[in-house]
Motif scaffolding. Structure first.
Motif, short mmCIF file in Angstrom:
data_model
loop_
_atom_site.label_atom_id
_atom_site.label_comp_id
_atom_site.label_asym_id
_atom_site.label_seq_id
_atom_site.Cartn_x
_atom_site.Cartn_y
_atom_site.Cartn_z
N GLU A 106 -10.66 -26.37 18.25
CA GLU A 106 -9.88 -25.12 18.49
C GLU A 106 -9.24 -25.02 16.96
OE1 GLU A 106 -8.58 -23.84 21.05
OE2 GLU A 106 -6.48 -23.42 20.65
N GLY A 110 -6.18 -19.55 16.95
CA GLY A 110 -6.24 -19.72 18.29
C GLY A 110 -7.61 -19.44 18.27
N SER A 112 -11.09 -19.84 18.40
CA SER A 112 -12.21 -21.56 19.17
C SER A 112 -13.62 -20.76 19.30
CB SER A 112 -11.10 -22.09 20.49
OG SER A 112 -11.81 -21.11 21.46
N CYS A 348 1.51 -27.76 21.33
CA CYS A 348 0.09 -27.72 21.05
C CYS A 348 -0.58 -28.73 21.18
CB CYS A 348 0.78 -27.44 19.64
SG CYS A 348 0.88 -28.51 18.28
#
Ligand code: WT7
Length: 656
Positions: A106, A110, A112, A348
């Motif tokens: 990740e 943002g 991945s 997060c």
């Protein structure tokens, strides 16, 4: 640890046995099973480890001798041939794990990626061939200075594949710190990225490498390989620097793993001690492979369907053993996260748990305390029901933080493994096995099978239950460090000579103070040497002092730790100035900045106090104990009769 924490730990009586359903499905199912394993290992450690080595790992050639112990130098699995990259990759390709996710990554902005075992094998093999094409050979050291991206794991595994020891330097270290480590390790190549995303900004990495190499200051380094991550402008020096993506083009994905001697160096990782110079901790191939594999399997109770996440950085030993080597050797899915907890994104971690259905989660007490401060609403707004096991590492966990972790994150159903270990030990040494050992908040509980840990006095005699003493290990174990890189004498002095039993036996001294309670549970109290633990990161007081005195305005510096609610400890520096300089707000800021540029942001002093003189003994030793009291705002305790000039103390009090 603060006095309040020590007191609450001394009174801790709560006991949390694992749930029956957890134990039934666990690798080690009961306290009796644990005790059987522990006793068997204690009776014959060599036979215990040899049996596991045979069962759990692939060997190209079996060893002749399990352990060759010439104190304090150990060799495990002598003449065995093995490759950890083979054990982490190739052997899974002939099983159902072939198309299983090896790494779920990740990214901070943002993005991945999910990489299967087959894909990871291909990427590692290609990059290993690229390294070979550049002339990297078995035995050449490779520096790695990278953000938390999959390429960091690929780079480590590629080095291991061709037998080039890696030396990962945490991406938060400064150019100066990087240069010292590259020079000490004599790195031939450095693998880095243009930059990395850290918290809410972009940090430069390649420019730091350039700075470290400026004016041929790290002459062993011939090439720099650069992953494009942040896409900011950087300089590429023709003939020296190459883009990772260019190197990955047109190279074959066929790179058989090199059969390594079990005792060939796998990596050198630098850590702080009580002198100014960080030491290169040397780990070798076979023993480390076995130890990281077994501890991951039993402590995190890995099952086929687990999604396992350790939040460390690959720049530390935790990242080596419990993000990369241990989980991959077990064929597990390991999550890698580029982000870090911070006020601007207080949910997060819990977003990542929810998004990937993380089942096993391993983090540090400092992160837990930071999340407590940010408020329960953030974890409560996420679905954390996938979690079944929690872990902590890096420093003693205070019972309050333990209870919050247990209730708010674990929903009162997840065992917590509080794992005590060190860069030097290669893997976890004292920990609950989660299906077997009832936990007590703040205790790392019992030694891992095969680890003969004890609490002793300076002569090596065991101390009574609940009496404080020094944490030692009585017998070698496969994951132990083999030496200090280039300095075997320092290895002997640092770890094997502080505790000197009359019978001449060698005990490994970890540098920690601890006690054992009436149930045989270990309670680690913290370092007894001049090593600080700031947010679970180790820093030597001398290292920070040397950084301070390298500033032209500073005459002398003494650094101590002061208890901090979130970081565990914070740096307080007492500084005397060269004649003509005056303490000021600007100089204060400048000195903090100077330490950051000499070492890195983790070493930034929380407080700098200017003073006319430091408290010293008649022989000129700085009495740090007194400074620790002052920094914490406490009355000075203990003996002050050895102080050369008692008025210094009064002055320091009024100045503070
Ligand atoms: C020192 C080692 C090993 C991974 C992270 C740090 C302290 C570590 C615990 C724990 C109490 C702990 C010790 C140790 N420490 N884990 N569970 N309970 N103290 O590795 O940088 O080599 O530091 O961290 O003081 O000596 P490291």
């Amino acid at each position: 640890m603060s006095t309040a924490n020590i007191e609450s730990i001394l009174q801790e009586k709560r006991l949390f046995p694992p749930a029956a359903e957890f134990s039934q499905n666990a690798h080690i199912k009961s306290a009796e099973d644990y005790q059987r394993l522990y006793d068997k290992a204690k009776a014959n450690p060599e036979a215990f480890w040899a049996e596991l080595a045979e069962q759990e790992l692939d060997w190209f050639q079996k060893w002749d001798t399990v352990l060759d112990w010439q104190p304090p130098f150990a060799k495990w699995f002598v003449n065995g041939k093995i490759n950890i990259s083979h054990n982490c990759l190739d052997r899974h390709l002939t099983t159902a794990n072939k198309n299983k996710a090896a790494i779920i990554w990740e990214g901070e902005p943002g993005d991945s990626r999910t990489i299967t075992y087959a894909q990871l094998h291909r990427e590692v093999s290609q990059f290993a061939n690229a390294l070979k094409q550049l002339g990297v050979k078995k035995g050449d050291t490779v520096g790695i200075y990278m953000p938390m991206i999959p390429e960091a794991a690929v780079a480590m595994l590629a080095c291991a594949r061709i037998g080039a020891p890696h030396s990962v330097v945490f991406g938060g270290f400064s150019a100066e710190a990087l240069r010292d480590r590259l020079n000490d390790a004599k790195a031939k190549v450095v693998i880095t990225a243009d930059g990395g995303f850290r918290k809410d900004s972009i940090v430069a990495l390649k420019p730091q490498v350039d700075k470290a190499l400026e004016n041929n200051a790290a002459p062993s380094v011939e090439n720099v390989l650069v992953v494009q991550r942040t896409k900011q402008d950087i300089e590429m020096q023709s003939g020296r620097d190459y883009w990772w993506h260019d190197l990955q083009k047109d190279v074959s994905a066929d790179c058989p793993a090199e059969p390594m001697d079990a005792e060939d160096v796998l990596f050198v990782l630098y850590t702080s001690g009580s002198t100014g110079k960080p030491k290169g901790v040397v780990h070798t191939t076979g023993g480390y492979n076995l130890y990281s594999h077994m501890t991951t399997k039993w402590i995190f109770d890995l099952q086929d369907t687990d999604v396992y996440w350790c939040t460390a950085d690959v720049g530390w030993i935790t990242g080596h053993s419990y993000i990369v080597y241990g989980p991959l050797s077990n064929g597990a899915t390991t999550v890698m996260y580029e982000g870090a907890p911070r006020k601007s994104n207080p949910g997060c971690f819990w977003d990542v748990v929810e998004k990937y259905g993380v089942t096993v989660f391993y983090t540090a007490p400092t992160a837990i305390r930071a999340f407590i401060k940010m408020g329960d609403e953030h974890p409560k707004a996420r679905d954390l029901s996938s979690l079944r096991l929690l872990g902590t590492v890096g420093e003693p966990i205070n019972p309050e933080a333990w209870m919050w972790y247990h209730q708010v994150i674990g929903g009162e159903k997840c065992p917590i493994v509080d794992t005590w270990w060190q860069t030097e030990t290669g893997g976890v040494m004292i920990t609950p096995l989660p299906g077997a050992i009832p936990t007590k908040p703040g205790s790392a509980t019992r030694p891992f099978p095969g680890i003969l840990a004890d609490i002793v006095d300076l002569d090596g005699n065991p101390v009574k239950d609940n009496e404080g003493g020094y944490l030692v290990v009585r017998h070698p174990w496969p994951g132990m460090m083999r030496t200090v890189y280039g300095d075997p004498d320092r290895f002997r002095r640092t770890y094997w000579e502080h505790i000197a039993p009359k019978d001449g036996k060698y005990l490994y001294f970890a540098g920690d103070g601890a006690r054992k309670d009436e149930d045989g549970y270990f309670w680690v109290m913290g370092r007894v040497d001049d090593v600080l633990n700031i947010s679970g990161h180790r820093l030597g007081t001398m290292e920070v002092e040397s950084a301070l005195v390298s500033h032209p305005a500073v005459a002398e510096a003494a650094v101590v730790g002061k208890p901090d609610e979130v970081k565990g400890e914070e740096i307080v520096a007492f500084v005397t100035l060269e004649g003509g300089n005056q303490g000021s707000e600007e100089l204060n800021k400048e000195l903090k900045k100077h330490v950051v540029s000499e070492i890195g942001a983790i070493a930034r002093p929380g407080e700098i106090r200017f003073t006319d003189a430091l408290p010293k003994t008649r022989s000129g030793k700085i009495m740090r104990r007194l400074l620790r009291n002052l920094a914490a705002g406490q009355e000075v305790s203990g003996d002050t009769s050895t102080l050369e000039d008692i008025s210094v103390l009064d002055k320091l009090r009024t100045e503070a």
